[in-house]
Scaffold this motif. Structure first.
Motif, PDB file in Angstrom:
ATOM      1  N   GLU A 103       0.827  -1.173   0.120  1.00  0.00           N
ATOM      2  CA  GLU A 103      -0.125  -0.001   0.005  1.00  0.00           C
ATOM      3  C   GLU A 103       0.913   1.199   0.069  1.00  0.00           C
ATOM      4  O   GLU A 103       0.589   2.407  -0.528  1.00  0.00           O
ATOM      5  N   VAL A 106       2.115   1.840  -3.459  1.00  0.00           N
ATOM      6  CA  VAL A 106       1.327   2.442  -4.351  1.00  0.00           C
ATOM      7  C   VAL A 106       0.933   3.915  -4.107  1.00  0.00           C
ATOM      8  O   VAL A 106       0.739   4.689  -5.070  1.00  0.00           O
ATOM      9  N   GLU A 110       1.425   7.304  -6.380  1.00  0.00           N
ATOM     10  CA  GLU A 110       0.365   8.266  -6.475  1.00  0.00           C
ATOM     11  C   GLU A 110       0.703   9.685  -6.225  1.00  0.00           C
ATOM     12  O   GLU A 110       0.292  10.488  -6.892  1.00  0.00           O
ATOM     13  N   ARG A 116       0.919   4.209 -12.943  1.00  0.00           N
ATOM     14  CA  ARG A 116       0.090   3.405 -12.121  1.00  0.00           C
ATOM     15  C   ARG A 116       1.260   2.222 -11.739  1.00  0.00           C
ATOM     16  O   ARG A 116       1.852   1.435 -12.700  1.00  0.00           O
ATOM     17  N   LEU A 118       1.740  -1.155  -9.855  1.00  0.00           N
ATOM     18  CA  LEU A 118       1.138  -2.515  -9.541  1.00  0.00           C
ATOM     19  C   LEU A 118       2.097  -3.464  -8.754  1.00  0.00           C
ATOM     20  O   LEU A 118       2.676  -4.059  -9.390  1.00  0.00           O
ATOM     21  N   GLY A 142      -3.942  -4.500  -3.082  1.00  0.00           N
ATOM     22  CA  GLY A 142      -3.348  -4.034  -4.326  1.00  0.00           C
ATOM     23  C   GLY A 142      -2.563  -4.890  -5.221  1.00  0.00           C
ATOM     24  O   GLY A 142      -2.246  -4.574  -6.176  1.00  0.00           O
TER      25      GLY A 142
END
Length: 421
Positions: A103, A106, A110, A116, A118, A142
């Motif tokens: 998390e 990610v 952002e 993006r 992953l 995620g």
């Protein structure tokens, strides 16, 4: 101030998924593509990007880019390479074996970029190969798959339990096929060259035995498997056979393996130390054809930023890997050129087909899609130099080589995130 509406004017728009290949303008509003060709009713551009003479392609999708360490530098390298979606393997520092770590990665991506990211979660705790990680929690955090990083667990029973667990929570398993005992001490392809140089060898059987084991266990458990960085002709044949039999299995190849082979080791060049090792000439040709026919779905950068302290050392002591995310586009274009493929087909393995493996909407140019775009000059030639690379890792065997195709502008989520000066 970010632009809400952008017109990309008069570029050669290529959508590999639909085989669309025409001169046209692309219209973007609120992060999405709202028109191609005809100006949408009422559209007024806040910004116009002149793409005449350039190719407007989907943002690249990279299935293997290690972006730990100086994450901001690696994200900057990604957009400089036209990459707008990437999967990060778990064998980074820290190892991605806890939901909070995935998390955090990610969220950080952002915060600093529209790229993006992953994460691929660890299949076993600490990648130690014994205790399974909490796959369902990693999925909820995620992670789009789980992986053991390089190779398989030494204990096949652990692998079997991992595939059972992954199948039960519908998590794909990504595995670099390398049988543990045959590969753990090797550093070069098993051949006369390795014998002459006195390098410990990794036979092709390390890959094929691993693939056969995984395929047998996948059939027994129903797990979805993706083989990463297939390196041999026999590996391509096994993947083709499995796919023809209807098994839910996919594969990718490292972009450097489409161009280099064992002779490129030269006289112990540590920059050519990879895992899996560079194989023979026939293997390289089989990888090229396997990617063209679609048996291998994607080409990946296998981006691994490494410092001088672990790379500028004797071959046997060098860490495997190289920086690659900024070279993914030109190396893929060079592969297509070598096989005389049209540009729209050359781009498939780094756009639509890679996104299909991920199971996400990306790698396409279509009305309604998120506006992730890579605008590049297909005729531009450039020489790879350390100072030109944004990644914190500057080392690649392509240093000093002249490549063709250069990213000019990258848009992610409808915003320009890179512009070549």
């Amino acid at each position: 101030m970010s632009a809400k509406s952008i017109e990309i004017r008069s570029g050669r728009v290529i959508d590999p998924a639909s085989q669309f290949d025409e001169a046209a303008s692309v219209f973007i509003a609120d992060g999405k593509i709202v028109g191609i060709g005809q100006t949408p009713a009422g559209f007024k551009a806040d910004q116009v990007i002149d793409a005449q003479g350039l190719v407007v392609a989907p943002g690249l999708v990279d299935l293997s880019a290690r972006i730990a360490g100086n994450i901001d530098a690696e994200l900057a390298a990604a957009v400089a390479g036209g990459v707008t979606t990437l999967a990060c393997p778990p064998d980074v520092d820290p190892i991605l074996d806890e939901p909070e770590l995935a998390e955090r990665l990610v969220r950080h991506a952002e915060d600093v970029s529209q790229v993006r990211v992953l994460p691929v979660g660890a299949m076993t705790q600490g990648l130690a190969g014994s205790m399974l990680a909490e796959m369902s929690l990693l999925r909820d955090a995620g992670c789009i798959a789980v992986s053991q990083g390089r190779g398989l667990p030494p204990d096949t029973r652990v692998l079997w339990r991992a595939l059972q667990y992954a199948a039960s929570c519908d998590v794909p398993v990504w595995l670099q096929p390398a049988e543990y005992h045959l590969s753990k001490e090797g550093i070069a392809h098993d051949s006369a060259l390795a014998s002459r140089l006195g390098l410990a060898a990794i036979p092709v059987a390390a890959e094929t035995l691993a693939m056969q084991t995984v395929l047998a266990l996948a059939k027994a458990t129903g797990a979805r498997v993706h083989f990463t960085q297939i390196s041999s002709a026999e590996g391509v044949a096994l993947l083709r056979e499995a796919r023809d039999a209807g098994l839910p299995v996919t594969g990718d190849v490292a972009a450097h393996a489409l161009h280099l082979y064992e002779q490129d080791i030269g006289y112990f060049d540590p920059l050519t130390r990879f895992d899996p090792p560079l194989r023979g000439y026939g293997d390289r040709e089989a990888l090229r054809l396997g990617l063209a026919e679609g048996t291998i779905g994607a080409a990946v950068s296998a981006h691994t930023p490494l410092g001088l302290d672990v790379k500028r050392v004797p071959f046997a002591e060098a860490a495997p890997g190289a920086t690659g995310i900024e070279l993914l586009l030109p190396l893929t274009l060079a592969w297509g050129e070598a096989l005389s493929l049209p540009l729209r087909r050359s781009l498939l393995p780094v756009t639509a087909r890679a996104a299909e493996i991920l199971g996400i909407e990306a790698g396409q140019i279509a009305v309604g899609q998120r506006a992730d775009l890579c605008i590049f000059d297909p005729e531009a030639t450039w020489t790879v130099q350390e100072n030109d690379l944004r990644s914190a890792g500057k080392l690649t065997p392509f240093l000093g080589r002249t490549l063709q195709g250069r990213v000019i502008t990258t848009l992610a989520g409808g915003q320009p995130v890179y512009q070549r000066s």
